[in-house]
Scaffold this active site. Structure first.
Site, PDB file in Angstrom:
ATOM      1  N   LEU A 103       0.876  -1.171   0.000  1.00  0.00           N
ATOM      2  CA  LEU A 103       0.000   0.000   0.000  1.00  0.00           C
ATOM      3  C   LEU A 103       0.916   1.225   0.000  1.00  0.00           C
ATOM      4  CD1 LEU A 103      -2.751  -0.964   2.649  1.00  0.00           C
ATOM      5  CD2 LEU A 103      -2.950  -0.992   0.161  1.00  0.00           C
ATOM      6  N   ASP A 104       0.508   2.282  -0.692  1.00  0.00           N
ATOM      7  CA  ASP A 104       1.316   3.505  -0.731  1.00  0.00           C
ATOM      8  C   ASP A 104       1.425   4.102   0.672  1.00  0.00           C
ATOM      9  OD1 ASP A 104       0.945   3.242  -3.456  1.00  0.00           O
ATOM     10  OD2 ASP A 104      -0.661   4.752  -3.509  1.00  0.00           O
ATOM     11  N   LYS A 105       2.410   4.956   0.816  1.00  0.00           N
ATOM     12  CA  LYS A 105       2.590   5.669   2.092  1.00  0.00           C
ATOM     13  C   LYS A 105       1.297   6.375   2.519  1.00  0.00           C
ATOM     14  CE  LYS A 105       5.662   9.022   4.178  1.00  0.00           C
ATOM     15  NZ  LYS A 105       6.777   9.950   3.975  1.00  0.00           N
ATOM     16  N   ARG A 190      -5.063   4.991  -7.810  1.00  0.00           N
ATOM     17  CA  ARG A 190      -4.823   6.427  -8.081  1.00  0.00           C
ATOM     18  C   ARG A 190      -4.682   6.669  -9.586  1.00  0.00           C
ATOM     19  NH1 ARG A 190      -3.508   8.622  -2.935  1.00  0.00           N
ATOM     20  NH2 ARG A 190      -2.930   6.939  -1.529  1.00  0.00           N
TER      21      ARG A 190
END
Ligand code: URA
Length: 232
Positions: A103-105, A190
């Site tokens: 998962l992204d930051k 995104r």
């Protein structure tokens, strides 16, 4: 059967050199009897350190509620990571505890962690089509036209050659949606919204396969039974 010094080092107790010291000092027993031969092999289930059974000798599988602000990479240059939430001994294991996908930051939600590389490969393989459910808040109103567009499986993201697999979009409110993906391309949610001119302002993963976060608070984890993803 595993070598005692290697076993302790791989489970994160100490370095292999220190393990030899612990074993020679009589801190390690096998089936109740001190064994001071660090090269001896034993079944991990029979081994105790200072009278305690070994810490998860058969592997770890954890469900973490990832908070925003932490990365899934082990690379220290990328900033504080999700492994900092785990007990120090688990951070020293070899094979290391790693995330199943990333998962992204700036993304929160359900993240699985394990030291079982077979599981990482199996669950991240697009072949297995594990559904992952994301809740996204976007910067402008969502058009219902996105539903068939994402479902068709024809959307090609910039700089990619193959279209995204069909994805299910549910519009929850003018700027909130739930998107179910069966693959895990880089920044996929995104980028899918960005391809339609929508910026994702907040992103949260609510489900991974049949698993849900429930009321687990951000930053907390719970153990999953080892057979959670058993092949039947
Ligand atoms: N898609 C994204 O864009 N970010 C994530 O963290 C996961 C899926």
């Amino acid at each position: 059967m595993r070598r005692l010094d290697q076993l302790l080092a791989n489970l994160g107790y100490c370095s292999r050199r220190e393990a030899r010291g612990w074993i020679q000092a009589g801190r390690v027993t096998v089936r109740g009897a001190v064994n001071d031969d660090f090269g001896a092999k034993a079944d991990p289930a029979d081994v105790r350190v200072d009278g305690e059974p070994l810490d998860h000798p058969d592997g770890l599988l954890l469900l973490l509620h990832k908070p925003v602000g932490l990365v899934c990479s082990h690379e220290v240059r990328e900033g504080p990571n999700v492994y900092s939430l785990l007990p120090p001994r688990w951070r020293e294991r070899n094979p290391p505890v790693t995330s199943i996908g990333r998962l992204d930051k700036d993304t929160s939600g359900l993240l699985l962690l394990t030291d079982q590389s077979e599981l990482v490969h199996r669950l991240t393989s697009p072949k297995h089509k594990v559904p992952k459910v994301y809740r996204a808040t976007v910067g402008a109103d969502l058009s219902p036209a996105l539903i068939p567009l994402f479902a068709r499986g024809t959307l090609v993201l910039p700089d990619e050659k193959t279209p995204c697999a069909p994805a299910e979009l549910k519009i929850l409110s003018p700027r909130e949606a739930e998107l179910t993906l069966t693959e895990g391309r880089y920044h996929q949610v995104r980028r899918m919204f960005a391809s339609q001119g929508l910026e994702v302002l907040a992103l949260h993963r609510a489900r991974f396969g049949h698993l849900e976060l429930g009321d687990l608070p951000a930053g907390q984890w719970r153990e999953l039974p080892p057979d959670t993803f058993a092949v039947t």
